[in-house]
Design a protein around this motif. Sequence first.
Motif, PDB file in Angstrom:
ATOM      1  N   GLU A 408      -5.474  22.651 -28.601  1.00  0.00           N
ATOM      2  CA  GLU A 408      -4.620  21.809 -27.748  1.00  0.00           C
ATOM      3  C   GLU A 408      -5.400  20.628 -27.189  1.00  0.00           C
ATOM      4  OE1 GLU A 408      -3.097  24.383 -24.780  1.00  0.00           O
ATOM      5  OE2 GLU A 408      -1.761  25.491 -26.145  1.00  0.00           O
ATOM      6  N   PHE A 409      -6.640  20.867 -26.785  1.00  0.00           N
ATOM      7  CA  PHE A 409      -7.458  19.776 -26.276  1.00  0.00           C
ATOM      8  C   PHE A 409      -7.730  18.743 -27.361  1.00  0.00           C
ATOM      9  CE2 PHE A 409     -11.697  17.932 -25.545  1.00  0.00           C
ATOM     10  CZ  PHE A 409     -11.464  17.306 -24.331  1.00  0.00           C
ATOM     11  N   GLU A 410      -7.949  19.218 -28.578  1.00  0.00           N
ATOM     12  CA  GLU A 410      -8.186  18.285 -29.686  1.00  0.00           C
ATOM     13  C   GLU A 410      -6.945  17.458 -29.988  1.00  0.00           C
ATOM     14  OE1 GLU A 410      -9.681  18.423 -34.367  1.00  0.00           O
ATOM     15  OE2 GLU A 410      -9.524  20.249 -33.176  1.00  0.00           O
ATOM     16  N   GLN A 411      -5.780  18.078 -29.922  1.00  0.00           N
ATOM     17  CA  GLN A 411      -4.543  17.344 -30.180  1.00  0.00           C
ATOM     18  C   GLN A 411      -4.272  16.310 -29.089  1.00  0.00           C
ATOM     19  OE1 GLN A 411      -1.534  20.327 -30.604  1.00  0.00           O
ATOM     20  NE2 GLN A 411      -2.204  20.960 -32.648  1.00  0.00           N
ATOM     21  N   VAL A 412      -4.620  16.644 -27.858  1.00  0.00           N
ATOM     22  CA  VAL A 412      -4.423  15.683 -26.767  1.00  0.00           C
ATOM     23  C   VAL A 412      -5.328  14.472 -26.937  1.00  0.00           C
ATOM     24  CG1 VAL A 412      -4.693  15.347 -24.283  1.00  0.00           C
ATOM     25  CG2 VAL A 412      -3.560  17.391 -25.139  1.00  0.00           C
ATOM     26  N   ARG A 413      -6.549  14.705 -27.405  1.00  0.00           N
ATOM     27  CA  ARG A 413      -7.515  13.630 -27.549  1.00  0.00           C
ATOM     28  C   ARG A 413      -7.284  12.782 -28.791  1.00  0.00           C
ATOM     29  NH1 ARG A 413     -10.762  12.289 -23.429  1.00  0.00           N
ATOM     30  NH2 ARG A 413     -12.442  11.759 -24.898  1.00  0.00           N
ATOM     31  N   GLN A 414      -6.442  13.240 -29.710  1.00  0.00           N
ATOM     32  CA  GLN A 414      -6.206  12.485 -30.939  1.00  0.00           C
ATOM     33  C   GLN A 414      -5.300  11.287 -30.673  1.00  0.00           C
ATOM     34  OE1 GLN A 414      -4.579  15.152 -33.801  1.00  0.00           O
ATOM     35  NE2 GLN A 414      -6.542  16.118 -34.303  1.00  0.00           N
ATOM     36  N   PRO A 415      -5.479  10.212 -31.433  1.00  0.00           N
ATOM     37  CA  PRO A 415      -4.544   9.083 -31.319  1.00  0.00           C
ATOM     38  C   PRO A 415      -3.128   9.488 -31.709  1.00  0.00           C
ATOM     39  CG  PRO A 415      -6.541   8.454 -32.493  1.00  0.00           C
ATOM     40  CD  PRO A 415      -6.591   9.937 -32.343  1.00  0.00           C
ATOM     41  N   TYR A 418      -2.573   9.742 -35.490  1.00  0.00           N
ATOM     42  CA  TYR A 418      -3.626  10.407 -36.253  1.00  0.00           C
ATOM     43  C   TYR A 418      -3.075  11.321 -37.343  1.00  0.00           C
ATOM     44  CZ  TYR A 418      -8.007  12.828 -37.200  1.00  0.00           C
ATOM     45  OH  TYR A 418      -9.111  13.350 -37.819  1.00  0.00           O
TER      46      TYR A 418
END
Length: 451
Positions: A408-415, A418
């Motif tokens: 979830e953190f990775e998805q939030v940080r993605q453009p 992406y």
Amino acid sequence: MRWIWIIILFSVWASVLPAADKNTALLPIAGNLSVALQDVPGHQMPIVDFFRRYERTVRQAGRFNNTAESKDLILLLNARQAPGSCQFVYSRELKCRVLQLPADWKSLLDSPLVGRRMTMALLQSRMGQNPEQALPAEAWWIADGLWAEFVQRENMEFPILHFTYLPELRNLVEQGFRMKLDLNVLTPPAKLKTGNPEFVLYTQRAQLMVEVASAITNVRQENLLKDYCFLLAGRRMKTTECFGTVFAAAAQKKINRSAGKKSSPDTGKQRFSSGYEALEKIALRTLFTGYAPMSPNSLLRRFNRIVQVAYQPEKSPNILYAELSDLPTILQRHPECAGLINPKIAELNELALLAPLQLRSSILNLNNTLFKINGRNVQQSTAEIKQYTSEIRQKLTELQQIDRQLMEFEQVRQPALYPLRYTIGNLSDGSPLPHQIRHFLEQQERLLMQQ
């Protein structure tokens, strides 16, 4: 008049011959490998270091060392060689045949066919064979695996931290597919495309098989890859028998030695079947370790299968199923089912090798309880099995939650766009817009930029 004809014939003969090499510098790399450079501007050490790292990969990962029987191999960097191709040519200045490569040596990392041919030439020269002679098609995976290993190390930011981490192959196994290593999966695809998923999985299997071959070697001086190549060249048995004789048999010996068992050769239709199972176990151990473990979801599925016990009482025609915690009661009522203990201990040991380090102690405690199950109280053994089973499940659930939070953190940080990074360039068919529509869109774009 005769002198005129001699001059004409000499001119024609000189024009037909290849031009002589000019300003060729022969640089030794390691052992029997050398690189010849022709009018290469700039410093030569980056080129030398590049091929030294390549030779080191072949020597360490493939264990193809330089010996007294090795034949010299010279790689010639020539600007006339087309990118993505290579060929053996005769060098008039060096007075020998050399493997001519493109002058742009950095582009070799994007040329798997050139890497395969160059690696096969180096392997043949190290085995004392003619470098121009290609390996048998059933052994091409050795060259492809060593080249893919070198390319992976070159593309890593910190090559010294390299370990076996093949993401696509790991994902395939974690989804429930078996880790098979045989000639069917080690046969190169007909069309080599660097980004093709089929080619990626093939090269990763080849990489893994090269490391497995080194792991199942019993003697330090032994080289299973070299033995396999010599056995194929002899053509005295089928290719599948060559593979099984060299690798499956060695894997079975490795497993039997670690388990303290005596090796019993397979016969008939079941020949090498146990060897291929041992090869799969060692491949999983190599691919997954305590520092690069299997995902919690896959581990939980495997653990749930292990804690299910299938047994058949002596007087019952049906196969019954129970939980692992019911095993003490089953053994008390049906002593003939005592053979269920050792297979479960072996399965848990295999799971411990694939699991993260946090689970090792709990799995070890569960194994100790199973090992002492016959000489202990039934209620006490049942309670301990339930405790350690629940403890392992709880730890796996916590690891699952951590993985979900990281995702979830990775998805939030993605453009925002992406997920469309591979498709956004293909949304348009490339056909030109009408003049008035294109003019209108450009005008609106300029207005937006001004605002």
